[in-house]
Design a protein around this motif. Sequence first.
Motif, short mmCIF file in Angstrom:
data_model
loop_
_atom_site.label_atom_id
_atom_site.label_comp_id
_atom_site.label_asym_id
_atom_site.label_seq_id
_atom_site.Cartn_x
_atom_site.Cartn_y
_atom_site.Cartn_z
N ASP A 171 0.31 12.08 11.46
CA ASP A 171 -0.63 10.97 11.58
C ASP A 171 -1.37 10.75 10.26
O ASP A 171 -1.61 11.67 9.49
CB ASP A 171 -1.67 11.26 12.67
N VAL A 172 -1.74 9.47 10.03
CA VAL A 172 -2.55 9.09 8.88
C VAL A 172 -3.59 8.09 9.35
O VAL A 172 -3.27 7.15 10.08
CB VAL A 172 -1.70 8.47 7.76
N GLY A 204 0.39 -0.36 6.00
CA GLY A 204 0.48 0.69 7.01
C GLY A 204 0.67 2.06 6.41
O GLY A 204 0.39 2.32 5.23
N ILE A 205 1.19 2.97 7.24
CA ILE A 205 1.25 4.38 6.91
C ILE A 205 2.15 4.67 5.71
O ILE A 205 1.85 5.54 4.89
CB ILE A 205 1.71 5.19 8.15
N HIS A 206 3.24 3.94 5.59
CA HIS A 206 4.17 4.21 4.49
C HIS A 206 3.55 3.87 3.14
O HIS A 206 3.70 4.61 2.16
CB HIS A 206 5.47 3.44 4.70
N THR A 207 2.84 2.76 3.09
CA THR A 207 2.15 2.39 1.85
C THR A 207 1.02 3.35 1.55
O THR A 207 0.79 3.74 0.40
CB THR A 207 1.61 0.95 1.95
N ALA A 208 0.30 3.77 2.61
CA ALA A 208 -0.80 4.72 2.41
C ALA A 208 -0.28 6.03 1.85
O ALA A 208 -0.90 6.63 0.95
CB ALA A 208 -1.51 4.95 3.74
N ARG A 209 0.84 6.51 2.35
CA ARG A 209 1.40 7.75 1.82
C ARG A 209 1.81 7.58 0.35
O ARG A 209 1.61 8.47 -0.48
CB ARG A 209 2.60 8.19 2.65
N ALA A 210 2.38 6.42 0.02
CA ALA A 210 2.80 6.19 -1.36
C ALA A 210 1.61 6.17 -2.30
O ALA A 210 1.64 6.74 -3.40
CB ALA A 210 3.59 4.89 -1.45
N LEU A 211 0.53 5.52 -1.87
CA LEU A 211 -0.67 5.47 -2.71
C LEU A 211 -1.23 6.87 -2.94
O LEU A 211 -1.73 7.18 -4.02
CB LEU A 211 -1.72 4.57 -2.05
N ALA A 212 -1.13 7.72 -1.92
CA ALA A 212 -1.62 9.09 -2.06
C ALA A 212 -0.67 9.95 -2.88
O ALA A 212 -1.09 10.83 -3.62
CB ALA A 212 -1.82 9.70 -0.68
N ASN A 213 0.62 9.68 -2.75
CA ASN A 213 1.63 10.52 -3.42
C ASN A 213 1.75 10.24 -4.91
O ASN A 213 2.20 11.11 -5.68
CB ASN A 213 2.99 10.31 -2.77
N PHE A 214 1.40 9.03 -5.33
CA PHE A 214 1.61 8.64 -6.73
C PHE A 214 0.29 8.21 -7.38
O PHE A 214 0.11 7.05 -7.74
CB PHE A 214 2.64 7.51 -6.82
N PRO A 215 -0.64 9.15 -7.53
CA PRO A 215 -1.92 8.81 -8.17
C PRO A 215 -1.77 8.81 -9.69
O PRO A 215 -2.15 9.77 -10.37
CB PRO A 215 -2.85 9.93 -7.68
N HIS A 254 -1.63 -7.47 -2.46
CA HIS A 254 -0.94 -6.20 -2.22
C HIS A 254 -1.65 -5.11 -2.99
O HIS A 254 -2.21 -5.33 -4.07
CB HIS A 254 0.54 -6.30 -2.62
N PRO A 255 -1.65 -3.88 -2.46
CA PRO A 255 -2.36 -2.79 -3.12
C PRO A 255 -1.70 -2.44 -4.45
O PRO A 255 -0.51 -2.71 -4.66
CB PRO A 255 -2.25 -1.64 -2.12
N PRO A 256 -2.44 -1.84 -5.37
CA PRO A 256 -1.91 -1.50 -6.71
C PRO A 256 -0.99 -0.28 -6.65
O PRO A 256 -1.31 0.79 -7.17
CB PRO A 256 -3.17 -1.23 -7.52
N LEU A 257 0.15 -0.45 -6.04
CA LEU A 257 1.11 0.65 -5.95
C LEU A 257 1.72 0.90 -7.32
O LEU A 257 2.22 -0.04 -7.96
CB LEU A 257 2.19 0.28 -4.94
N SER A 266 9.11 2.91 -1.54
CA SER A 266 7.69 2.67 -1.30
C SER A 266 7.35 1.19 -1.43
O SER A 266 6.57 0.63 -0.65
CB SER A 266 6.85 3.49 -2.28
N THR A 267 7.93 0.53 -2.43
CA THR A 267 7.68 -0.89 -2.62
C THR A 267 8.28 -1.70 -1.48
O THR A 267 7.65 -2.64 -0.96
CB THR A 267 8.25 -1.36 -3.97
N ASN A 268 9.49 -1.35 -1.07
CA ASN A 268 10.12 -2.04 0.05
C ASN A 268 9.30 -1.88 1.32
O ASN A 268 9.05 -2.85 2.05
CB ASN A 268 11.54 -1.50 0.26
#
Length: 448
Positions: A12-13, A22-33, A87-90, A100-102
């Motif tokens: 869960d996130v 959603g969750i996939h974008t949130a994980r990407a933002l956290a994974n690639f700081p 869109h968030p600054p991925l 992650s972008t997809n």
Amino acid sequence: MNTRTEKDFLGDVELPADAPYGIHTARALANFPIPASPPVPASLVAALAQVKKACALANRELGFLAPEKAAAIVYACEKIQASNIAHPPLPALQGGAGTSTNMMLNELIGIDAGAHPIEEVNLHQSTNDVYPTAVKVAAINGLRALAEKVEALQGTFQRLENKFAHIPTLGKTEMVDAVPLTLGAEFGAFAEAFARDRWRTFKCEERLRVVNLGGTAVGTGLTAPRSYIFHVTDKLREVTGIGLSRGENLVDQTANADAFVEVSGIMKACAANLLKICGDLRLLHMNRKIKLPAVQAGSSIMPGKVNPVILESVMQIGIKVQANDFIVTECASRGSLQINEFMPLLASALLESMELLGAACGMLAKHAEGIAADEAECERQFNSSVEIVTAFLPAIGYGKATELAQKFKDRTDPADRTDFKRFLVQELGEALVTRTLSPQNLMALGHR
């Protein structure tokens, strides 16, 4: 803060309740700081929205997606393309070949359209066919914009070629005086180089028109209906207005990224021309043959100093584009088996180069419009150079020309060694000198 909880197979996130992703974008933002990483290019996000729109239209027409759901997805895609959905600054430097972008696009579109991000927005798709296709769409749009800028730059230098056609000057080889030509001819050579850049930029779009959309994960089309595979590229062609075609071998198109290397090489050639020509303009300015427009104060300590800052900026862009070409080449060669994991960095470098080159061409064209020739200085340098005697070889021969050059150099009074042209008039007669050193004769491409 109000939150909502989403889950995937990892767990869960918690997200802000109003988060447009959603969750996939949130994980990407956290994974690639990665603060220093540029975000995913806006042009790529817009191209992905076009690809998602085409997929939704194909699925609707084939009965795989309800009409009202497809309409909502299409509308959300159009809003993203028009930048009406932020869109968030991925970071562009993300792992996963662009997944992650997809997924960010799937979630942005799905939340706005009330559609499931994977089962409806991503229906019959994989990152591995959607993402490279979107990169090609974005790159084609970038090439078209760049070709227009190069065309304008070519036109600017062609006008300068005509403007300076009547001014004789000394050519330089090995950084020293060589045989005469006209200042217009020098600028004509610049214009021809940009003409080749324009042609190459325009033509290399063809290298990107073959896409792997419909190939899903590895190019076999697994999990996608055959009817969709044969129809979706047609819809993308309609959506983008670009003459795209489905690759005959989708496994190849999914695994290999050499087309991007070829396009990047074309841009590197343009960068090389910009570097060389801007360097030449700086030398001509330093030699006082031309005057560059003064655009800003050049020193914090030297009053009145003006530097060629536009040319230096363009040259730095050229260096950056050449570095990006290495990145594109390296990323393409690092792909493994059926996928290129480094497509996000490749896309970022490739699209950045197009934008940088477009900006550089626009800056240089605007700056070059204000270039003026110092005709008096060109004439002084021309008349004083012994090298102009080379133009007389057909009439007097090498031996006589050498004799005249030495006789002039042997003069004891320094004042008598400042105007070689006047000396030639005394020795050979005004008619021969005027005819031989005329711009028409100097540029006649051989003597009669």
